[in-house]
Design a protein around this motif. Structure first.
Motif, short mmCIF file in Angstrom:
data_model
loop_
_atom_site.label_atom_id
_atom_site.label_comp_id
_atom_site.label_asym_id
_atom_site.label_seq_id
_atom_site.Cartn_x
_atom_site.Cartn_y
_atom_site.Cartn_z
N ALA A 121 0.90 -1.05 0.51
CA ALA A 121 -0.06 0.16 0.14
C ALA A 121 0.90 1.21 0.37
O ALA A 121 0.31 2.22 -0.07
N LEU A 213 -4.94 -5.82 -4.82
CA LEU A 213 -4.50 -4.26 -4.58
C LEU A 213 -3.87 -3.74 -6.18
O LEU A 213 -4.07 -2.63 -6.96
N PHE B 232 -3.47 -6.24 5.89
CA PHE B 232 -4.62 -5.88 5.63
C PHE B 232 -5.31 -7.10 4.77
O PHE B 232 -7.10 -6.47 5.17
N SER B 251 -2.21 -1.24 8.71
CA SER B 251 -2.04 -0.79 6.98
C SER B 251 -4.00 -0.57 6.54
O SER B 251 -3.60 0.79 6.01
N TYR B 255 -4.37 3.45 4.97
CA TYR B 255 -5.24 3.14 3.60
C TYR B 255 -6.60 4.04 3.48
O TYR B 255 -6.82 5.21 3.04
N SER B 258 -5.02 8.00 3.84
CA SER B 258 -4.61 8.06 2.61
C SER B 258 -6.07 8.20 1.74
O SER B 258 -5.47 9.52 0.83
N ASN C 107 -13.93 0.19 -3.53
CA ASN C 107 -12.74 1.50 -3.36
C ASN C 107 -12.91 2.09 -4.22
O ASN C 107 -12.29 2.65 -4.92
N GLN C 110 -10.39 5.32 -3.20
CA GLN C 110 -9.82 5.45 -3.28
C GLN C 110 -9.13 5.38 -4.30
O GLN C 110 -7.81 5.77 -4.81
#
Lengths: 279, 292, 460
Positions: A121, A213, B232, B251, B255, B258, C107, C110
């Motif tokens: 990450a 990810l 995570f 983590s 996340y 951020s 998501n 993000q």
């Protein structure tokens, strides 16, 4: 007296073995039955109940709506491409930092070791920008490069561990026989490291196949997406979940792993057990 | 010998391509994060130089401390479980198991190959309590332990344990296979000799096996540590960090900070912290190796 | 950020006016002739045909846009958008191309954050209304859709209520996003279970609690909620807040005029915790996801379920075990008639659609115009759903769509949801910690304090 004790011991061993096998296998068996259940069965029936019938629609949904075929292909291409390079690089670098003669080899080995500690990450946003500048967003290359780079550290670590335990005499003998460095590498070192290489292959295969990810971040095009992102297809806007289709797609994503594992199983276990990790 | 192994061209060829790739894709982003950590906001949106403000904020941040505690607990439990049970299983394979050795070792290794997202979704159902008892609760209820039926991942007291159990289940086969290989390398004669000398199982392990296995135990601990410190995906898949913050790792917090809070700068500080924690932890574990 | 001055009161009155219009239209029987409807609708229909013809005649600008969605191409709004875009290509502009990208809802933020950081937002993307888009607006990334539609002459296709709601949520005078839904929220209940326990539809909160007790005594789980998804629980607190303190109470706290720790908010949290501690939600409510909760209501395992009107999608499905008439709806029961009445609803526009400012050009404009002109009708025909656009479709609605239409017609004032006015940090805390509240691990005071702390901290 003694015989009774031995008998008891063997009963205990068998009991433990049975429990162990159930603990390991039952959840997966259950998942397959769950993938054949209708939505209502998840609500109305106890969890351990077998599927009422074979509700294949889950699989059809997963396959058609979830584009599973495309995702499979993509995952396979990315993973295999990355694996080839990982193995190649980790063997060459591993060999260079252990057996070859140069000034900074320990420093370089340590430098590669840092990568084991980098949380993925952390790298995400900067990496996205690097890729963006290089025009690599939305390409297979972006994923393959990230897979290779993030796979190197652990692989090199494993390979160097193995090489350190390899006696120098073998190499010396080969050199005395007139082997050049490339021939030495290919004809002597690689065959000796078969087990270590299998270990790296297997480990990295699982890591890369499971990547979520990176592919989520770097790939926009549905045609290029991988199988893990496919598993996310079944989540709707308001948190609803289609469990049957989820387990169907999970089962499908597991099956190739299973097949591969069945084929390689002996090599994997041998590779792992035959002293791949010799710290 | 020296000429062949000191071949500069070969060394360059062997090392440089990997070195460049690794530097650009792994190391550069880390340095970049350190640089980000001096800024406030999110690149592209508000983005101002903040100096060390983000670092000062770190230890005053209750949520960060909470995530750190959760993460450390998780590391302790999972590391002990993965390595301990892995070793236990390997001993079982080596000394007690007589039949179906290969099949059983294969089966135990199997969960390693499952995708994390899939395992998470599977265990959500196993721990389920409403609307129907999941696998675990229905077993408990059927064998008369109704009292133990509870929302395993729905309450702070058991959620972290439930998550750890899942991650141990996944990985113990992996470690057992590594240990098993190491055990096979120990010559049978040593063990036989010890047995003749009247060594019992505990002493045999303590005085013969443990010292011989030490390097491999340390390697496995490092593996497990570097894996668990990044906690995570499995937490995300099983509990999304809940209930409350009971399973929210560093983590995950990073996340959130951020990407959801839009504070990439502060998030980078946490990322840097995780990285340092990882280095410190591995360093400590490796210490045990060098003492020998 | 610009301080929000617009009173929700004003806005929601507008919503009410608009919605009454919509609802009225929809309730007309479908005898074939009725689709002539009112004058406006005829105009709109004619208008649409005109523009189609016109666009087909001249500019067929070659353009390729990227669409980012949280719905798959064959689901829900994803299907709506792709179907319309495909039709736009075949009917109007064959030189138009699109690329559809799916990202999971979890998501979305993000994804957008990384895209913004590298200045690479998609042409069109689904996002969250309220605070999340405010950041993008402030960074000048978003197209002023309101103005663009004005220029295209199709601004009146938008439902005025939806427009006001969106403007309120972003705290701007201009409109930067397009609605993809027009939802009311409230309690859905299982009619058979109510009958079985001899329970009437509760109109006051006391009745509601009494109903819960009665249901529980009859061996029926009174309530179900998707505690694993968190927001369904904060919605319940919001429900009590808007009834006990008025529709603007959450807004006041977000504006700093009140504190989240004020007695009223704490009391609301305590009310919901109380429902949970009495076992009304069953065991382990924090592990139940909203879909499962919905299924429990349908299959008769729980009697009441708080959710929005989007729930009709599950209700109208053939697989609904409760059948075509087994589920009913009632609005949040009244706590204090002076503070909040039964015609006030909790409302939202679902996820929204935004356009990147720098990528918007004439090519996109053609598509945008077509979308806005047709989305209302398309949504009504395909899904029987109101999306925040005007529509002109006649036809028999399903019982459940009819319920929603009727409820929309009753709206006098609206409140948004619990976290609508909170920034993402505060909102995350509010959602995460609500699980500890409902589990009994945190007191209502502690819970509200954690929200206030996050609010104070994020202002620093």
């Amino acid at each position: 007296m003694k015989r009774d004790k031995i008998k008891l011991k063997s009963i205990l061993i068998n009991l433990f073995t049975t429990v162990l096998v159930i603990v390991e296998v039952y959840p997966i068996f259950w998942m397959v039955t769950a993938s054949l259940k209708q939505p209502a069965e998840f609500v109305n029936k106890p969890a351990y109940a077998l599927n009422d019938g074979f509700y294949i629609k889950n699989y059809i949904d997963a396959w058609t709506r979830g584009n599973m075929a495309t995702f499979f292909k993509n995952s396979l291409i990315n993973t295999l491409a990355a694996l080839i390079f990982i193995v190649f690089f980790s063997v060459t670098v591993g060999f260079a930092v252990t057996k070859m003669d140069w000034k900074y080899k320990d420093k370089v080995a340590k430098y590669f070791g840092i990568g084991i500690m980098v949380p993925i990450a952390t790298a995400l946003i900067p990496l996205f920008q690097i890729y963006n500048k290089l025009n690599l967003i939305n390409t297979r290359t972006s994923l393959i490069l990230a897979y290779i780079a993030f796979g190197l550290s652990l692989s090199i670590y494993l390979i160097t561990g193995f090489l350190r335990s390899l006696p120098d005499e073998i190499l010396e003998a080969a050199v005395v026989d007139g082997c050049g460095i490339y021939k030495l590498m290919w004809n002597v070192v690689v065959p000796l490291m078969k087990n270590a290489i299998v270990t790296v292959l297997v480990l990295q295969f699982f890591f890369k196949w499971n990547d979520l990810l990176f592919s989520m971040t770097f790939i926009n095009d549905t045609k290029l997406k991988t199988i893990q992102t496919g598993l996310l297809y079944f989540q709707d806007e308001f948190g609803s979940k289609n469990w049957g289709a989820i387990f169907a797609s999970v089962s499908m994503s597991v099956i190739p792993m299973l097949i591969l594992y069945m084929i390689l199983n002996k090599a994997v276990i041998e590779g792992m057990t035959a002293g791949a990790v010799k710290g | 010998m020296k000429r062949v192994l000191g071949n500069k061209k070969a060394i360059a060829l062997f090392v440089i391509p990997a070195l460049i790739l690794y530097t650009v894709i792994v190391i550069l982003p880390v340095i970049w994060s350190v640089y980000y950590s001096l800024y406030e906001g999110s690149p592209g949106l508000k983005w101002e130089f903040a100096g060390l403000d983000n670092y000062k904020r770190l230890f005053k941040d209750k949520n960060f401390i909470a995530a750190l505690v959760v993460n450390l607990k998780y590391i302790a439990i999972v590391m002990a479980g993965q390595v301990g049970l892995g070793l236990g299983l390997a001993l079982f394979f080596r000394f007690w198991l007589k039949n179906f050795k290969n099949i059983i070792r294969t089966l135990v290794f199997f969960p390693v190959v499952l995708p994390t997202v899939a395992v998470g979704q599977l265990f959500v159902k196993i721990y389920e309590i409403q609307p129907n008892y999941g696998l675990l609760n229905s077993i408990l209820s059927n064998i008369g332990l109704q009292k133990l039926v509870q929302p395993w991942i729905g309450q702070a007291s058991t959620a972290l344990g439930a998550l750890s159990a899942m991650d141990i289940w996944v990985a113990m086969g992996f470690y057992s296979v590594i240990f098993y290989g190491a055990l096979l390398d120990i010559p049978g004669e040593i063990i036989e000799a010890a047995k003749i000398d009247g060594c019992n199982a505990v002493n045999l392990f303590k005085s013969i096996l443990a010292p011989l296995l030490r390097p491999i135990i340390i390697t496995c601990l490092v593996f497990s540590f570097t894996g668990t410190v990044k906690m995570f995906e499995s937490a995300l898949a099983l509990t999304k960090g809940g209930p409350g913050n009971a399973t929210k790792s560093l983590s995950m917090y990073m996340y959130n900070v951020s990407f959801s809070y839009g504070k990439v700068g502060y998030g980078s500080v946490i990322a840097v912290f995780i990285f340092l924690l990882c280095i410190a932890g591995s360093g400590i574990i490796n210490r045990f190796d060098k003492k020998n | 950020m610009k301080k929000r001055i617009l009173s929700i009161l004003l806005i929601t009155t507008m919503i009410a006016v608009m919605l009454t219009g919509c609802g009225g239209k929809k309730t007309e029987p479908s005898t074939g002739e009725t689709n002539s409807g009112t004058d406006t609708t005829t105009d709109i229909a004619a208008d649409t045909t005109d523009t189609n013809a016109a666009a087909g005649d001249d500019k067929q600008i070659a353009k390729k846009i990227k669409i980012l969605s949280i719905w798959a191409e064959d689901k829900d709004n994803g299907k709506l958008i792709t179907d319309l875009t495909k039709r736009y290509i075949s009917d109007v502009n064959p030189n138009f191309e699109y690329e559809f990208e799916l990202v999971s809802a979890d998501n979305l933020k993000q994804k957008i954050a990384t895209l913004v950081a590298s200045d690479d937002l998609p042409d069109v993307f689904v996002y969250e209304s309220g605070k999340p888009i405010v950041d993008l607006i402030e960074a000048d990334k978003l197209l002023d859709v309101g103005k663009a539609l004005e220029d295209l002459g199709v601004a009146d296709m938008l439902d005025e209520g939806a427009v006001s709601l969106l403007k309120t949520l972003s705290g701007t005078d201009e409109l930067y996003d397009l609605p993809l839904g027009m939802n009311v929220e409230g309690f859905w209940y299982n009619k058979a279970l109510f009958e079985q326990a001899d329970v009437e539809i509760p109109t006051t909160w006391e009745d509601f609690e009494a109903a819960c007790a009665k249901l529980q005594a009859a061996g029926i789980q009174p309530l179900t909620a998707g505690g694993a998804d968190k927001w369904p629980v904060t919605r319940l607190i919001n429900a009590y807040v808007m009834r006990s303190m008025g529709v603007d109470a959450m807004q006041k706290a977000a504006d700093g005029e009140a504190k989240y720790t004020d007695a009223g908010y704490v009391a609301a949290a305590a009310k919901i915790q109380d429902l949970a501690s009495k076992g009304y939600f069953g065991e382990g409510v924090t592990t139940v996801d909203q879909n499962t909760a919905g299924n429990m209501l349908l299959s008769g395992e729980a009697a009441m379920f708080y959710n929005g009107s989007w729930f009709t999608e599950a209700l109208t499905a053939d697989t609904n075990p409760a059948g075509a008439d087994g589920i009913g709806f009632f609005n949040i029961p009244v706590v204090d008639e002076a503070k909040g009445t039964i015609t006030e609803y909790s409302m939202n526009c679902g996820n929204i659609l935004a356009l990147d400012k720098s990528k918007y050009d004439e090519g996109t404009a053609g598509w945008l115009k077509y979308m806005v002109e047709n989305i209302g009708n398309e949504a009504m025909t395909q899904f029987g759903a109101v999306k925040g656009y005007k529509y002109d479709v006649a036809g028999e609605l399903s019982t459940y769509s009819q319920i929603v239409a009727d409820e929309l017609a009753k709206v006098s004032k609206a409140s948004t949801w619990f976290e609508a006015a909170m920034n993402s940090e505060t909102s995350t805390v509010a959602q995460d910690n609500v699980q500890t509240l409902i589990n009994g691990d945190a007191t209502p005071q502690e819970y509200m304090q954690s929200i206030q702390d996050a609010y104070d901290g994020s202002l620093e």
